[in-house]
Design an enzyme around this catalytic site. Sequence first.
Site, PDB file in Angstrom:
ATOM      1  N   LYS A  86      77.615 -43.928 -17.889  1.00 58.13           N
ATOM      2  CA  LYS A  86      77.917 -42.587 -17.353  1.00 58.13           C
ATOM      3  C   LYS A  86      76.705 -41.675 -17.514  1.00 58.13           C
ATOM      4  CE  LYS A  86      82.579 -42.315 -19.334  1.00 58.13           C
ATOM      5  NZ  LYS A  86      83.373 -41.477 -20.266  1.00 58.13           N
ATOM      6  N   LYS A 130      75.672 -40.810 -20.475  1.00 58.00           N
ATOM      7  CA  LYS A 130      76.000 -39.981 -21.647  1.00 58.00           C
ATOM      8  C   LYS A 130      75.580 -40.719 -22.913  1.00 58.00           C
ATOM      9  CE  LYS A 130      80.057 -37.150 -20.618  1.00 58.00           C
ATOM     10  NZ  LYS A 130      81.411 -36.800 -21.090  1.00 58.00           N
TER      11      LYS A 130
HETATM   12  N1  C2G Z   1      88.595 -31.664 -21.569  1.00 57.08           N
HETATM   13  C1  C2G Z   1      89.317 -30.475 -21.485  1.00 57.08           C
HETATM   14  N2  C2G Z   1      88.735 -29.321 -21.887  1.00 57.08           N
HETATM   15  C2  C2G Z   1      87.467 -29.314 -22.379  1.00 57.08           C
HETATM   16  C3  C2G Z   1      86.740 -30.516 -22.485  1.00 57.08           C
HETATM   17  C4  C2G Z   1      87.324 -31.699 -22.065  1.00 57.08           C
HETATM   18  O1  C2G Z   1      90.479 -30.473 -21.041  1.00 57.08           O
HETATM   19  N3  C2G Z   1      86.921 -28.119 -22.768  1.00 57.08           N
HETATM   20  C5  C2G Z   1      89.240 -32.911 -21.128  1.00 57.08           C
HETATM   21  C6  C2G Z   1      88.493 -33.566 -19.969  1.00 57.08           C
HETATM   22  O2  C2G Z   1      88.883 -32.992 -18.731  1.00 57.08           O
HETATM   23  C7  C2G Z   1      88.951 -35.021 -20.094  1.00 57.08           C
HETATM   24  C8  C2G Z   1      89.160 -35.197 -21.610  1.00 57.08           C
HETATM   25  O3  C2G Z   1      89.219 -33.866 -22.165  1.00 57.08           O
HETATM   26  O4  C2G Z   1      90.192 -35.210 -19.418  1.00 57.08           O
HETATM   27  C9  C2G Z   1      88.024 -35.960 -22.258  1.00 57.08           C
HETATM   28  O5  C2G Z   1      86.814 -35.291 -21.929  1.00 57.08           O
HETATM   29  P1  C2G Z   1      85.439 -36.119 -22.084  1.00 57.08           P
HETATM   30  O6  C2G Z   1      85.405 -36.743 -23.426  1.00 57.08           O
HETATM   31  O7  C2G Z   1      84.308 -35.260 -21.625  1.00 57.08           O
HETATM   32  O8  C2G Z   1      85.692 -37.292 -20.995  1.00 57.08           O
HETATM   33  P2  C2G Z   1      84.622 -37.842 -19.946  1.00 57.08           P
HETATM   34  O9  C2G Z   1      83.353 -38.176 -20.646  1.00 57.08           O
HETATM   35  O10 C2G Z   1      84.623 -36.897 -18.824  1.00 57.08           O
HETATM   36  O11 C2G Z   1      85.242 -39.274 -19.524  1.00 57.08           O
HETATM   37  O12 C2G Z   1      87.383 -42.506 -16.829  1.00 57.08           O
HETATM   38  C10 C2G Z   1      87.378 -41.135 -17.193  1.00 57.08           C
HETATM   39  C11 C2G Z   1      86.195 -40.827 -18.085  1.00 57.08           C
HETATM   40  O13 C2G Z   1      86.172 -41.734 -19.177  1.00 57.08           O
HETATM   41  C12 C2G Z   1      86.274 -39.397 -18.604  1.00 57.08           C
END
Ligand code: C2G
Length: 159
Positions: free
Chosen positions: A68, A70
């Site tokens: 990703k 990341k």
């Molecule tokens: N999230 C949220 N509010 C935030 C930060 C994150 O609601 N301030 C939610 C994101 O929308 C997501 C979840 O928390 O649904 C996890 O966020 P991340 O760890 O950033 O996930 P990401 O790296 O975007 O990976 O297949 C899907 C991916 O694995 C998502």
Amino acid sequence: MAGRKATFFHLSERGGLIMQTLHDNPTIITYGTFDLFHVGHIRLLRRLSALGKRLIVGCSTDEFNEGKGKRTAIPYHHRVEILQSCRYVSKVIPENSWDQKRRDIVKYKVGLFAMGSDWAGKFDELNDLCDVIYLPRTQDVSTTELKELIQRMRVDKVA
Ligand code: C2G
């Protein structure tokens, strides 16, 4: 509770409001990195757990996150331990590919797939298998912002 229905409003990719009635008492699944676990993550998990019987979280592996683009601060096995310790989470599984979602939904008899609104619309194609909703993202907190804050604190300390 048998027969329990929830009417839900969520955001479409274009920011429109969609009303949806969810099937009762589903197994719910969501996916993410959950690096530097913060209030945005816990609010999402808390709201999801209130919508169903059990909440499964697909935690992105370190290798998948590299894909990703990341780099995680917290290693996968620690992020799993933190999620497993969360009262809202029933089960944690590894997320190591974008296309495992369909298999997981069938394998775990998932009735509801959910993500935060930054993913709005991206997984709508799963709605032949289960309900798909996107919850409003918690504002003003993100792993990226936390990393930048920590970096500034280190620089200030050195100065
Ligand atoms: N999230 C949220 N509010 C935030 C930060 C994150 O609601 N301030 C939610 C994101 O929308 C997501 C979840 O928390 O649904 C996890 O966020 P991340 O760890 O950033 O996930 P990401 O790296 O975007 O990976 O297949 C899907 C991916 O694995 C998502």
